[in-house]
Enzyme design. Structure first.
Site, mmCIF file in Angstrom:
data_model
loop_
_atom_site.group_PDB
_atom_site.id
_atom_site.type_symbol
_atom_site.label_atom_id
_atom_site.label_comp_id
_atom_site.label_asym_id
_atom_site.label_seq_id
_atom_site.Cartn_x
_atom_site.Cartn_y
_atom_site.Cartn_z
ATOM 1 N N GLU A 79 -24.485 21.752 3.142
ATOM 2 C CA GLU A 79 -24.429 20.207 3.631
ATOM 3 C C GLU A 79 -23.928 20.372 5.156
ATOM 4 O O GLU A 79 -24.403 19.649 5.942
ATOM 5 C CB GLU A 79 -23.396 19.612 2.860
ATOM 6 C CG GLU A 79 -23.472 19.210 1.490
ATOM 7 C CD GLU A 79 -23.492 20.418 0.535
ATOM 8 O OE1 GLU A 79 -22.745 21.472 0.802
ATOM 9 O OE2 GLU A 79 -24.331 20.289 -0.465
ATOM 10 N N ASP A 121 -22.199 19.065 -8.177
ATOM 11 C CA ASP A 121 -21.139 19.044 -9.242
ATOM 12 C C ASP A 121 -20.758 17.790 -9.983
ATOM 13 O O ASP A 121 -19.787 17.181 -9.722
ATOM 14 C CB ASP A 121 -19.780 19.509 -8.606
ATOM 15 C CG ASP A 121 -20.109 20.882 -8.043
ATOM 16 O OD1 ASP A 121 -21.147 21.606 -8.220
ATOM 17 O OD2 ASP A 121 -19.346 21.521 -7.231
ATOM 18 N N ASP A 150 -26.956 26.654 -2.187
ATOM 19 C CA ASP A 150 -26.004 25.722 -2.416
ATOM 20 C C ASP A 150 -25.299 25.766 -1.256
ATOM 21 O O ASP A 150 -25.680 26.329 -0.079
ATOM 22 C CB ASP A 150 -25.047 26.430 -3.627
ATOM 23 C CG ASP A 150 -23.830 25.547 -3.971
ATOM 24 O OD1 ASP A 150 -24.005 24.391 -3.860
ATOM 25 O OD2 ASP A 150 -23.206 26.372 -4.455
HETATM 26 O O1 MIG Z 1 -17.632 25.300 -4.261
HETATM 27 O O2 MIG Z 1 -21.510 28.488 -6.538
HETATM 28 O O3 MIG Z 1 -22.807 22.996 -6.816
HETATM 29 O O4 MIG Z 1 -23.348 24.679 -8.892
HETATM 30 O O5 MIG Z 1 -21.867 27.007 -9.410
HETATM 31 C C1 MIG Z 1 -18.313 25.799 -5.602
HETATM 32 C C2 MIG Z 1 -20.573 28.064 -7.178
HETATM 33 C C3 MIG Z 1 -19.778 26.383 -5.155
HETATM 34 C C4 MIG Z 1 -21.064 24.556 -6.238
HETATM 35 C C5 MIG Z 1 -22.464 24.316 -6.858
HETATM 36 C C6 MIG Z 1 -22.081 25.002 -8.061
HETATM 37 C C7 MIG Z 1 -22.071 26.314 -8.277
HETATM 38 C C8 MIG Z 1 -20.697 26.700 -7.476
HETATM 39 N N1 MIG Z 1 -20.895 26.292 -5.920
#
Ligand code: MIG
Length: 789
Positions: free
Chosen positions: A407, A478, A404
């Site tokens: 980016e 998200d 996650d």
């Molecule tokens: O800023 O790890 O897209 O699936 O649950 C939030 C917490 C960070 C974004 C991900 C989401 C995840 C969440 N993350």
């Protein structure tokens, strides 16, 4: 402007064109795959194309020098190159496929009276400025555009503009969003019914405008780098995708359990919670294969650690879950907490595997752990080190990794454009490396797990570039529990599939906001054939497991999750085929009906493989659903009713109905529903046969190792022939390499009778029920034939 062509040279399979002010190359990769690039800028390799699978050895092509243009002719294309390196592609009959636009850009004028609107908070769309690389191509009236990875909006991108700059924006994604998490600079064009592809291999912030600023041309350009793109000839979209994925790579066959039901939540934050969730699935008889652990399993959000208090004896917990048939996937973010004596931080510093500012100082920004440094995935040493860090997680039994925030996302403003990446000595700045950060993180993760285990690695990533499909699967980030987002999921996933990202899915039920019971049911239904099948929701949103609404929701969700498990062999077969032909699991209808213009803008239907048509309900309260059936005859999965294609029908679609149609002549494999994949040894293959004429390849292997690459798999070919007087089905082996054969077949027929079964030419007893027959076989066979007199 390149101005006039001075001279040219043919060097093996490429042509060097020297213009007054620039030099370009045209490389014939295959008769229908042409790379066009500029001399100079990069001397390091593409991040997307890592070796390709073409055989360019014996390519024949001719080059002809006409007064005002150079004409290159291959076995598929005529390419005309004019002054200013304007390039036009024609088929061999000289019909234009794609031509450069030879006039200047002429955008519409955006009128506004003052800046007050912006001051008040309206977000006005900016102009698209001139880029350092830009290519304008003509648009013909009947042109459609697809692909480009994870974009909001509709299937057909004509009339819209997008930016490629991987971005984490948790506000509800809507049609006007220009950016999202991924950058896949690949476009599939359909000119009338002729398909072609364009792959713009440039990692800088890029723009694609599909006739928004001016309907006469479309545009792709980037803020840096050089001209470098591939033209990929059709005429079929299937061929374009085949070639594109030969260039950038294909989704490798996954472990079979990854196709099961995944359950996630930000966060199941203690051992007790995780165990309760897992137990509930078994108690309620809802199949589930995977539990995901979001950021709260970590010790203070430090990657490659876990919280020993909340997750007491994590190894034991995972062992218990394994015994109950669950796999465990943990999240890993790129940010490394700045904390002395935290091993990962210390090692990263020691090896200089971090991003730096222009003065070489480690760059610090904030993410979940607070102040963090960021691993430099452009460094092969860093990738190796990061990959090896997974050892700790694999040792306690973790089965897959969810990447996650890659980016990369950061809380304290974005990373400045001049942050330095080492790129193994060929330094580059953030503005060039940004869009490949997630890609290289996935590569590091995949390769790390691959070295440390003997199973096919399972990685999920949010950010990616072209080619990431070689390393990872994808989710769309998200989304929210909104009907719009359920609707958007279908074209988004279809376009991702066309762009090579076959193994993708959305957060079922929606991540942000609160789902309603109806929305959750419809989302499960719509996802039966989305490769990644995961319910995930945000912290602070209402609970979203199937049993957290009223009883009816649990019952209907269960019915559809079970349906998913029936089709596991079908989905697995599609992945096996996808490794051969690059085609995604979820397909827009036009992929198999390319001359049918009714399919070009069909956003809310898709094909699972070639023969299953899905028309999920994506509107609240909808009781009747319009379904378009393309050519052929289609059988209602639930009622058996046969419909003539090329036709719109109205399907009654009460809450527990998922409109679903099978093409006549299909043979579809099913397995008995299990609590989890691998719970039972599957001895019986169930085949659903929709009488007609057609064939089907079914694939079987151990579902986890790479042994299949050495031939340890079984491939069955099923064929049916519907003759005037007789009907015959035959089952035979195409490859016999895996020792677990089926010992029984249950074959269900629609509207036909079987009178005789022969196994290797010997008549065999079979049991007959209303619509099905079952017979046992003695392990091996060469050929089974079913006859109807
Ligand atoms: O800023 O790890 O897209 O699936 O649950 C939030 C917490 C960070 C974004 C991900 C989401 C995840 C969440 N993350």
């Amino acid at each position: 402007m390149a101005a006039k062509l001075k001279n040219y040279q043919v060097e093996n399979n490429q042509i060097k064109l020297v213009y007054e002010s620039q030099t370009f190359f045209v490389k014939i990769i295959e008769a229908g795959v042409i790379q066009l690039f500029e001399a100079g800028y990069k001397d390091y390799d593409s991040f997307a194309v890592e070796g390709n699978n073409f055989n360019s050895a014996d390519l024949n092509f001719e080059v002809e020098n006409k007064k005002d243009k150079l004409i290159i002719t291959t076995a598929e294309l005529v390419i005309e190159i004019k002054n200013n390196f304007e390039v036009d592609f024609y088929d061999l009959d000289h019909n234009p496929i794609s031509k450069d636009y030879s006039q200047k850009r002429d955008p519409f004028i955006r009128k506004k009276s003052s800046n007050l609107a912006e001051e008040e908070g309206h977000k006005l769309q900016g102009e698209l400025k001139e880029q350092s690389v830009e290519i304008l191509r003509e648009i013909s009236t009947a042109e459609k555009f697809y692909g480009l990875g994870d974009r909001t909006g509709h299937l057909n991108k004509k009339g819209y503009r997008y930016q490629l700059w991987n971005t984490d924006d948790p506000s509800p994604h809507v049609e006007s969003f220009e950016v999202l998490y991924k950058s896949i600079p690949f476009v599939l064009g359909l000119k009338d019914d002729y398909a072609y592809g364009l792959f713009f291999d440039n990692t800088f912030r890029s723009y694609f405008d599909f006739g928004k600023e001016n309907e006469d041309y479309f545009y792709y350009g980037a803020e840096g780098g050089s001209l470098n793109y591939y033209f990929i000839n059709g005429p079929s979209a299937k061929k374009v995708i085949d070639s594109y994925t030969k260039l950038t790579g294909r989704t490798p066959l996954p472990q079979k359990w990854t196709l099961g039901n995944h359950q996630s939540r930000w966060s199941y934050d203690s051992r007790e919670r995780v165990e309760a969730i897992a137990d509930n699935f078994r108690k309620k008889d809802i199949p589930c294969d995977v539990i995901h652990l979001d950021i709260d399993y970590m010790d203070d959000y430090k990657v490659f650690t876990w919280d020993e208090d909340k997750f007491r004896d994590m190894k034991e917990m995972i062992g218990n879950l394994h015994e109950k048939g669950f796999k465990v996937v943990t999240i890993i973010d790129p940010g490394i907490k700045k904390e002395k004596d935290y091993q990962v931080y210390d090692q990263c510093l020691e090896n200089k595997y971090y991003l730096t500012d222009p003065d070489g100082i480690p760059y610090v920004n904030e993410v979940w752990p607070g102040e963090c440094i960021f691993p430099d995935f452009t460094s092969s040493g860093c990738r190796k080190w990061w990959g090896n860090n997974h050892q700790k997680l694999l040792e306690i039994g973790i089965d897959g990794i969810w990447n996650d925030m890659n980016e990369p996302a950061s809380f304290n403003g974005p990373l400045p454009e001049d942050i330095v990446f080492d790129n193994d000595g060929q330094k580059m700045e953030h503005k060039e490396a940004h869009n490949i950060y997630g890609h290289l993180m996935s590569k590091s993760t995949y390769e790390g797990i691959n070295n440390l285990s003997n199973k096919r690695p399972f990685v999920i990533t949010r950010a990616s570039y072209a080619g990431t499909q070689k390393y990872s699967t994808f989710w769309t980030g998200d989304n929210h529990s909104l009907w719009q987002h359920l609707r958007m999921a279908l074209p988004m996933l279809m376009n991702m599939g066309l762009s090579g990202l076959s193994f993708s899915g959305t957060d079922i039920g929606g991540f942000g906001s609160d789902a309603t019971s109806e929305l959750l049911i419809r989302w499960y239904q719509a996802s039966i054939f989305t490769p990644l099948f995961r319910n995930h929701s945000s912290t602070g949103s209402r609970d979203q497991e199937p049993w957290t609404f009223k009883q009816e929701v649990e019952e209907i969700s269960k019915k559809y999750i079970k349906l998913r498990y029936k089709f596991i062999p079908y989905i697995y077969d599609l992945f096996w085929q996808g490794e051969k032909n690059g085609l995604p699991v979820m397909r827009p209808l036009f992929l198999h009906n390319q001359s049918d213009s009714n399919t070009y803008n069909l956003n809310d239907q898709f094909l699972a493989g070639e023969n299953i048509l899905m028309a999920p309900v994506v509107q609240q309260g909808q009781k009747y659903r319009k379904v378009y059936l393309p050519e052929g005859k289609w059988i209602d999965y639930w009622t058996g009713e046969e419909h003539q294609g090329n036709n719109y029908i109205l399907k009654e679609s009460s809450l527990d109905t998922l409109p679903m149609y099978i093409k006549k002549g299909s043979i579809i494999p099913n397995y008995e529903v299990q609590n989890y994949i691998g719970e039972k040894k599957i001895d019986e293959l169930k085949l659903k046969i929709y009488p007609g004429t057609g064939d089907y390849l079914h694939y079987q292997d151990d579902g986890e190792s790479f042994d299949y690459q050495e031939g340890k798999y079984n491939l069955y070919k099923f064929t049916q022939n519907d003759f005037d007087q007789s009907y015959k089905v035959s089952l035979e082996f195409k490859n016999k390499g895996y020792n677990d054969f089926y010992s029984s077949f249950e074959i269900e027929f629609f509207n036909t009778d079987i009178d005789e079964v022969k196994v290797d030419n010997e008549k065999t007893d079979f049991e007959k029920e209303a619509q099905s027959i079952t017979f046992n076989i003695n392990g091996e066979f060469r050929k089974i034939e079913l006859f109807k007199a």
